[in-house]
Design an enzyme around this catalytic site. Sequence first.
Site, PDB file in Angstrom:
ATOM      1  N   LYS A  10       0.747  -1.515  -0.497  1.00 60.18           N
ATOM      2  CA  LYS A  10       0.425  -0.180  -0.265  1.00 60.18           C
ATOM      3  C   LYS A  10       1.034   0.889  -0.242  1.00 60.18           C
ATOM      4  CE  LYS A  10      -3.497  -2.324   2.211  1.00 60.18           C
ATOM      5  NZ  LYS A  10      -4.792  -2.990   3.516  1.00 60.18           N
ATOM      6  N   TYR A  48     -12.301  -2.486  -2.329  1.00 59.93           N
ATOM      7  CA  TYR A  48     -12.809  -2.499  -1.101  1.00 59.93           C
ATOM      8  C   TYR A  48     -13.982  -2.823  -0.498  1.00 59.93           C
ATOM      9  CZ  TYR A  48      -7.936  -2.864   0.471  1.00 59.93           C
ATOM     10  OH  TYR A  48      -6.760  -2.969   0.476  1.00 59.93           O
ATOM     11  N   ASN A 114      -1.630   0.015   7.667  1.00 63.05           N
ATOM     12  CA  ASN A 114      -1.065  -1.977   7.786  1.00 63.05           C
ATOM     13  C   ASN A 114       0.397  -2.197   6.688  1.00 63.05           C
ATOM     14  OD1 ASN A 114      -3.816  -2.528   5.556  1.00 63.05           O
ATOM     15  ND2 ASN A 114      -4.305  -3.530   7.141  1.00 63.05           N
ATOM     16  N   HIS A 117      -1.266  -6.027   1.932  1.00 68.87           N
ATOM     17  CA  HIS A 117      -2.978  -6.151   1.615  1.00 68.87           C
ATOM     18  C   HIS A 117      -2.256  -7.803   1.193  1.00 68.87           C
ATOM     19  CE1 HIS A 117      -7.054  -7.135   0.630  1.00 68.87           C
ATOM     20  NE2 HIS A 117      -6.438  -7.620  -0.588  1.00 68.87           N
ATOM     21  N   GLU A 128      -9.408 -10.517  -7.073  1.00 66.69           N
ATOM     22  CA  GLU A 128      -8.154  -9.557  -6.676  1.00 66.69           C
ATOM     23  C   GLU A 128      -7.406  -9.275  -8.102  1.00 66.69           C
ATOM     24  OE1 GLU A 128      -7.444  -9.336  -2.734  1.00 66.69           O
ATOM     25  OE2 GLU A 128      -8.930  -9.158  -2.190  1.00 66.69           O
TER      26      GLU A 128
END
Length: 145
Positions: A10, A48, A114, A117, A128
Site C-alpha cells: 500500500k 474494497y 498496515n 494486503h 482481486e
Amino acid sequence: EKESTLAMIKPDGLNYTDDVKRIVNDFGFSILRELTVQLDEDEVKVFYSEHSKRSFFPNLVKYMTSGPVFVMVLEKVNAVSDWRDLIGPTDARKAKITHPHSIRAMCGLDSERNCVHGSDSLQSATREISFFFRRIVSTEGRVSK
Ligand code: CMP
C-alpha cells in the site's frame, strides 16, 4: 496444488518494496505478475466494496489513493493462507506485539495503515487478481501464464 494470491504493498509501504520482495523470495513464492499503479477513488471503492458500509471506508479510500501501490500475483502451494500468515494481523500495532516477525509489524502503523494486503480466500484472490490483471484467466486459484 499451487495457488495464486494477490499481494499489494500500500502507499505507506512502498519504501519497503525491496524488503517485502526479499521475504516473498525467501518463502518460496513465484512472482507471476507485478505492477505499480496509482489507484483512483472509484477503483478503491470497487476493490474494497465489501467494506463500503464500514465507518472507516472514507478514510480507507483516502489512504489508498494517497500514492501508488505495488501489486504482485504470488504463486506457490498454499499461497493464500501462507501470505496471510506472513503479513500478520490487520492491526499493525497488534502485529508488533503478537507477530513481531510479520510484514505488518515491520512496516505498518495501525489498523488502517498496515502497509500490505493479501487476499483472504481463493475466491477473493481470483476476484482481486482479475481486478488488476484483466487478461489473466484464473480458475481455482491457479493463474494461467
Ligand atoms: P486490508 O487487509 O487490505 O483490508 C481492508 C483494509 O481496511 C485493511 O487492510 C485496513 O487498511 C482497513 N481497515 C480494516 N479495519 C480497519 C479499522 N478498524 N480501522 C481503519 N481501517 C481499517
